[in-house]
Design a protein around this motif. Structure first.
Motif, mmCIF file in Angstrom:
data_model
loop_
_atom_site.group_PDB
_atom_site.id
_atom_site.type_symbol
_atom_site.label_atom_id
_atom_site.label_comp_id
_atom_site.label_asym_id
_atom_site.label_seq_id
_atom_site.Cartn_x
_atom_site.Cartn_y
_atom_site.Cartn_z
ATOM 1 N N LEU A 1 0.885 -1.186 -0.103
ATOM 2 C CA LEU A 1 0.031 0.113 0.140
ATOM 3 C C LEU A 1 0.669 1.191 -0.062
ATOM 4 N N ASN A 2 0.449 2.315 -0.803
ATOM 5 C CA ASN A 2 1.312 3.395 -1.105
ATOM 6 C C ASN A 2 0.375 4.206 -1.895
ATOM 7 N N ALA A 3 0.812 5.378 -2.272
ATOM 8 C CA ALA A 3 -0.118 6.451 -2.784
ATOM 9 C C ALA A 3 -0.408 5.856 -4.246
ATOM 10 N N ALA B 1 -3.297 3.164 -3.626
ATOM 11 C CA ALA B 1 -4.238 3.297 -2.490
ATOM 12 C C ALA B 1 -5.676 3.115 -3.317
ATOM 13 N N ASP C 1 4.788 -1.299 4.024
ATOM 14 C CA ASP C 1 3.919 -0.473 3.164
ATOM 15 C C ASP C 1 4.041 1.038 3.756
ATOM 16 N N ILE D 1 2.887 4.653 4.132
ATOM 17 C CA ILE D 1 1.525 5.382 4.443
ATOM 18 C C ILE D 1 1.987 6.760 4.935
ATOM 19 N N THR E 1 -0.433 9.402 0.737
ATOM 20 C CA THR E 1 -0.995 8.034 0.820
ATOM 21 C C THR E 1 -2.487 8.140 1.876
ATOM 22 N N LYS F 1 -5.200 10.417 0.166
ATOM 23 C CA LYS F 1 -5.968 9.440 -1.168
ATOM 24 C C LYS F 1 -6.967 8.420 -0.341
#
Length: 330
Positions: free
Chosen positions: A34-36, A39, A54, A56, A60, A63
């Motif tokens: 999970l990242n920008a 997202a 991940d 964040i 992120t 978003k």
């Protein structure tokens, strides 16, 4: 509760599914971190579940907020990869697994020490090639050696108990001293005193602004020549380029790490058919007195059971409006 679970491997699914039978949350697994950039995969979910690599950051968080995410649940203890302030401003709750199996990580730190010292990994490879020579396999007794422990929380305390069992003299540094450990024979020292007197130093502290690059050129200049350094906490506690110089000039005698400063680009992946573009880790791997494991300190059956149970409890507590005992706050 519908949760998007990021950075998942087969073992994540196995243990979460095992304990989700009663909780009955709707878990959708993504191998992607999970990242920008990823997202938007969380569109339609109420919360996300993440791991150590991940990213964040504020971008992120922004978003995630726009698509309605109200919960970020870490299935780990550390949270330095999350912008807590940005999440708080967006009223997104941050939960974590504060303790799963301190003994798992502590025992792995000991495994690194014993392997580096007694060179069992080299002996194993030799014997498989029918080479039974003892040349260059000399180690040293742990008995009566001075072991310095930086950070005496649950993991550090478990490590202290193990090393006391080996007959080591255990000294420690922490901003908060433990009376229980002192009663067991652990002596608290200043950081400089610990660096100057330890034969082995093991890191068990969190990563924050005060501890980032705790081990840099200045710190390495203060350690005993030939000392061993073990890190099973967070990679950025050590400035890798400075560690390489300390190894080259033989100030640092041994280095054992289960975490690495730039591990998000490497760890938890099979890169055996790839070209590694990280020159620093390639240089580290070239040293005969360096041992690297891929962030597996937590990786025991007991720890994975507890991580899954606590992660699912966090979902349930949030969903039912119960007190969030594992919440991370500013």
């Amino acid at each position: 509760m519908k949760i998007a679970v990021f950075s998942t491997k087969t073992y994540d699914r196995k243990y979460l599914d095992k304990f989700n039978i009663e909780s009955k949350h709707e878990l959708i697994y993504f191998e992607a971190p999970l990242n920008a950039d990823t997202a938007n995969l969380a569109i339609g979910f109420e919360g996300v579940c993440i791991f150590v690599n991940d990213k964040i950051d504020k971008k992120t968080i922004d978003k995630l907020s726009k698509i309605g995410i109200k919960l970020i649940d870490l299935r780990c203890a550390g949270f330095n990869n999350v912008d807590i302030e940005a999440a708080s401003k967006e009223n997104i709750k941050i939960l974590r697994v504060p303790a799963y199996s301190p003994h798992a990580v502590a025992e792995h730190a000991v495994a690194l020490i014993l392997t580096l010292n007694r060179k069992t990994h080299k002996a194993y490879n030799r014997v498989r090639e029918s080479n039974f020579s003892l040349e260059n396999l000399t180690g040293f007794n742990l008995y009566e050696k001075t072991v310095g422990v930086i950070g005496t929380g649950k993991i550090g305390a478990a490590f202290c108990h193990i090393m006391l069992g080996f007959g080591c003299k255990v000294i420690a540094y922490d901003v908060k001293e433990s009376e229980k450990l002192s009663a067991k024979g652990v002596e608290y020292k200043t950081l400089d005193e610990l660096l100057e007197n330890s034969d082995i130093i093991s890191l068990h502290c969190p990563l924050n602004l005060n501890t980032k690059h705790l081990f840099n050129t200045k710190a390495f200049s203060k350690i005993k020549k030939g000392a061993m350094l073990i890190n099973t906490s967070r990679g950025a506690l050590i400035k890798t380029s400075d560690a390489i110089e300390a190894l080259k000039n033989e100030q640092l005698g041994y280095l054992g790490i289960d975490v690495y400063e730039q591990e998000e680009n490497l760890f938890f992946k099979d890169l055996s058919e790839s070209v590694i573009k990280d020159d620093l880790i390639e240089r580290l791997m070239s040293f005969h007195n360096v041992l690297i494991t891929p962030h597996q300190g937590f990786f025991t059956n007991e720890a994975l059971n507890q991580i899954a149970l606590t992660t699912l409890k966090n979902f349930t507590d949030f969903e039912n409006g119960l007190p969030l005992e594992n919440e991370v706050k500013l």
